[in-house]
Design a protein around this motif. Structure first.
Motif, mmCIF file in Angstrom:
data_model
loop_
_atom_site.group_PDB
_atom_site.id
_atom_site.type_symbol
_atom_site.label_atom_id
_atom_site.label_comp_id
_atom_site.label_asym_id
_atom_site.label_seq_id
_atom_site.Cartn_x
_atom_site.Cartn_y
_atom_site.Cartn_z
ATOM 1 N N ALA A 1 -4.680 2.055 1.484
ATOM 2 C CA ALA A 1 -3.737 0.930 1.424
ATOM 3 C C ALA A 1 -3.628 0.240 2.783
ATOM 4 O O ALA A 1 -3.602 0.888 3.823
ATOM 5 C CB ALA A 1 -2.359 1.419 0.980
ATOM 6 N N PHE A 2 -3.573 -1.090 2.759
ATOM 7 C CA PHE A 2 -3.392 -1.891 3.960
ATOM 8 C C PHE A 2 -2.716 -3.196 3.559
ATOM 9 O O PHE A 2 -2.536 -3.470 2.370
ATOM 10 C CB PHE A 2 -4.728 -2.128 4.678
ATOM 11 C CG PHE A 2 -5.782 -2.824 3.850
ATOM 12 C CD1 PHE A 2 -6.015 -4.181 3.989
ATOM 13 C CD2 PHE A 2 -6.554 -2.108 2.943
ATOM 14 C CE1 PHE A 2 -7.001 -4.819 3.238
ATOM 15 C CE2 PHE A 2 -7.538 -2.734 2.183
ATOM 16 C CZ PHE A 2 -7.760 -4.095 2.338
ATOM 17 N N ILE A 3 -2.307 -3.987 4.545
ATOM 18 C CA ILE A 3 -1.646 -5.263 4.238
ATOM 19 C C ILE A 3 -2.362 -6.411 4.934
ATOM 20 O O ILE A 3 -3.025 -6.228 5.957
ATOM 21 C CB ILE A 3 -0.150 -5.250 4.624
ATOM 22 C CG1 ILE A 3 0.038 -5.012 6.112
ATOM 23 C CG2 ILE A 3 0.613 -4.229 3.795
ATOM 24 C CD1 ILE A 3 1.483 -5.185 6.595
ATOM 25 N N ASP A 4 -2.209 -7.597 4.352
ATOM 26 C CA ASP A 4 -2.744 -8.807 4.973
ATOM 27 C C ASP A 4 -1.692 -9.381 5.937
ATOM 28 O O ASP A 4 -0.596 -8.818 6.057
ATOM 29 C CB ASP A 4 -3.198 -9.806 3.903
ATOM 30 C CG ASP A 4 -2.087 -10.518 3.166
ATOM 31 O OD1 ASP A 4 -0.892 -10.375 3.518
ATOM 32 O OD2 ASP A 4 -2.413 -11.253 2.208
ATOM 33 N N PRO A 5 -1.984 -10.472 6.628
ATOM 34 C CA PRO A 5 -1.032 -11.023 7.602
ATOM 35 C C PRO A 5 0.313 -11.468 7.025
ATOM 36 O O PRO A 5 1.283 -11.609 7.766
ATOM 37 C CB PRO A 5 -1.787 -12.215 8.203
ATOM 38 C CG PRO A 5 -3.221 -11.839 8.071
ATOM 39 C CD PRO A 5 -3.296 -11.117 6.750
ATOM 40 N N ASP A 6 0.403 -11.684 5.723
ATOM 41 C CA ASP A 6 1.671 -12.055 5.085
ATOM 42 C C ASP A 6 2.431 -10.843 4.553
ATOM 43 O O ASP A 6 3.506 -10.982 3.984
ATOM 44 C CB ASP A 6 1.423 -13.035 3.930
ATOM 45 C CG ASP A 6 1.598 -14.492 4.334
ATOM 46 O OD1 ASP A 6 1.678 -14.786 5.538
ATOM 47 O OD2 ASP A 6 1.662 -15.342 3.422
ATOM 48 N N GLY A 7 1.869 -9.647 4.673
ATOM 49 C CA GLY A 7 2.516 -8.440 4.161
ATOM 50 C C GLY A 7 2.152 -8.119 2.723
ATOM 51 O O GLY A 7 2.763 -7.239 2.106
ATOM 52 N N ASN A 8 1.154 -8.817 2.169
ATOM 53 C CA ASN A 8 0.702 -8.540 0.807
ATOM 54 C C ASN A 8 -0.106 -7.251 0.779
ATOM 55 O O ASN A 8 -0.914 -6.988 1.667
ATOM 56 C CB ASN A 8 -0.164 -9.696 0.285
ATOM 57 C CG ASN A 8 0.619 -10.969 0.187
ATOM 58 O OD1 ASN A 8 1.654 -11.026 -0.466
ATOM 59 N ND2 ASN A 8 0.147 -12.014 0.848
ATOM 60 N N VAL A 9 0.095 -6.458 -0.248
ATOM 61 C CA VAL A 9 -0.568 -5.169 -0.371
ATOM 62 C C VAL A 9 -2.007 -5.339 -0.843
ATOM 63 O O VAL A 9 -2.279 -6.053 -1.809
ATOM 64 C CB VAL A 9 0.196 -4.259 -1.361
ATOM 65 C CG1 VAL A 9 -0.501 -2.916 -1.507
ATOM 66 C CG2 VAL A 9 1.633 -4.076 -0.919
ATOM 67 N N CYS A 10 -2.896 -4.650 -0.149
ATOM 68 C CA CYS A 10 -4.306 -4.587 -0.525
ATOM 69 C C CYS A 10 -4.682 -3.114 -0.604
ATOM 70 O O CYS A 10 -4.023 -2.267 0.003
ATOM 71 C CB CYS A 10 -5.176 -5.272 0.521
ATOM 72 S SG CYS A 10 -4.863 -7.031 0.743
ATOM 73 N N SER A 11 -5.741 -2.814 -1.334
ATOM 74 C CA SER A 11 -6.113 -1.422 -1.517
ATOM 75 C C SER A 11 -7.616 -1.275 -1.674
ATOM 76 O O SER A 11 -8.249 -2.042 -2.393
ATOM 77 C CB SER A 11 -5.410 -0.876 -2.765
ATOM 78 O OG SER A 11 -5.817 0.436 -3.038
ATOM 79 N N LEU A 12 -8.154 -0.276 -1.009
ATOM 80 C CA LEU A 12 -9.529 0.148 -1.236
ATOM 81 C C LEU A 12 -9.498 1.209 -2.326
ATOM 82 O O LEU A 12 -8.526 1.950 -2.457
ATOM 83 C CB LEU A 12 -10.115 0.771 0.040
ATOM 84 C CG LEU A 12 -10.115 -0.091 1.290
ATOM 85 C CD1 LEU A 12 -10.503 0.746 2.505
ATOM 86 C CD2 LEU A 12 -11.044 -1.276 1.122
ATOM 87 N N LYS A 13 -10.553 1.309 -3.107
ATOM 88 C CA LYS A 13 -10.649 2.336 -4.153
ATOM 89 C C LYS A 13 -12.095 2.763 -4.255
ATOM 90 O O LYS A 13 -12.989 1.924 -4.172
ATOM 91 C CB LYS A 13 -10.164 1.762 -5.491
ATOM 92 C CG LYS A 13 -10.459 2.618 -6.726
ATOM 93 C CD LYS A 13 -9.575 3.844 -6.805
ATOM 94 C CE LYS A 13 -9.720 4.603 -8.091
ATOM 95 N NZ LYS A 13 -10.986 5.288 -8.265
ATOM 96 N N ASN A 14 -12.320 4.072 -4.426
ATOM 97 C CA ASN A 14 -13.693 4.543 -4.560
ATOM 98 C C ASN A 14 -14.318 3.983 -5.836
ATOM 99 O O ASN A 14 -13.761 4.082 -6.915
ATOM 100 C CB ASN A 14 -13.766 6.073 -4.530
ATOM 101 C CG ASN A 14 -12.953 6.737 -5.629
ATOM 102 O OD1 ASN A 14 -11.776 6.448 -5.800
ATOM 103 N ND2 ASN A 14 -13.577 7.641 -6.365
ATOM 104 N N ALA A 15 -15.498 3.382 -5.673
ATOM 105 C CA ALA A 15 -16.177 2.723 -6.792
ATOM 106 C C ALA A 15 -16.966 3.693 -7.662
ATOM 107 O O ALA A 15 -17.524 3.277 -8.671
ATOM 108 C CB ALA A 15 -17.102 1.623 -6.259
#
Length: 125
Positions: free
Chosen positions: A101-115
């Motif tokens: 889990a990480f956030i963009d400059p606006d605080g929106n949640v982003c997520s990596l997931k194993n493919a």
């Protein structure tokens, strides 16, 4: 009926968000107009526009009930690449896979997931 799918992300820190998704995550530019940048997002697009609201920290679900998911072959390796660019990533192991889990400059949640999740491969049948 649907020929192309996309997401529209309304941002307050527009320029920082465009730079983040283009440079740090490597989404290629499709087109841009004043106040709008459209990036390729898999088979669809991520349109970044002005008009949103930024938070200094991670937005909670009531502020933004959506997370942008990026499936990668190796979550830990992708997390290391992002962290080298100054993006903190919280990697977690679950019984259903690995996420980062990480956030963009606006605080929106982003997520990596194993493919390699069988749901996303032809192994599911």
């Amino acid at each position: 009926m649907i020929e192309c799918h996309g997401l529209i992300l309304f941002t307050e820190r527009y320029e920082a968000c465009v730079e983040f998704y283009q440079t740090k995550l490597g989404l290629p530019l499709w087109y841009e107009k004043p106040g709008l940048t459209c990036l390729r997002f898999g088979d669809g697009y991520l349109m970044i526009e002005t008009g949103g609201r930024a938070e200094v920290t991670r937005k909670d679900i009531s502020q933004n009930p959506v997370a942008l998911r990026f499936n990668v072959s190796d979550v830990k390796a992708a997390a290391s690449l992002l962290e080298a660019q100054g993006v903190p990533v919280e990697v977690k192991m679950h019984d259903w896979g690995t996420t980062g889990a990480f956030i963009d400059p606006d605080g929106n949640v982003c997520s990596l997931k194993n493919a390699d999740d069988p749901f996303f491969t032809d192994e599911q049948g």
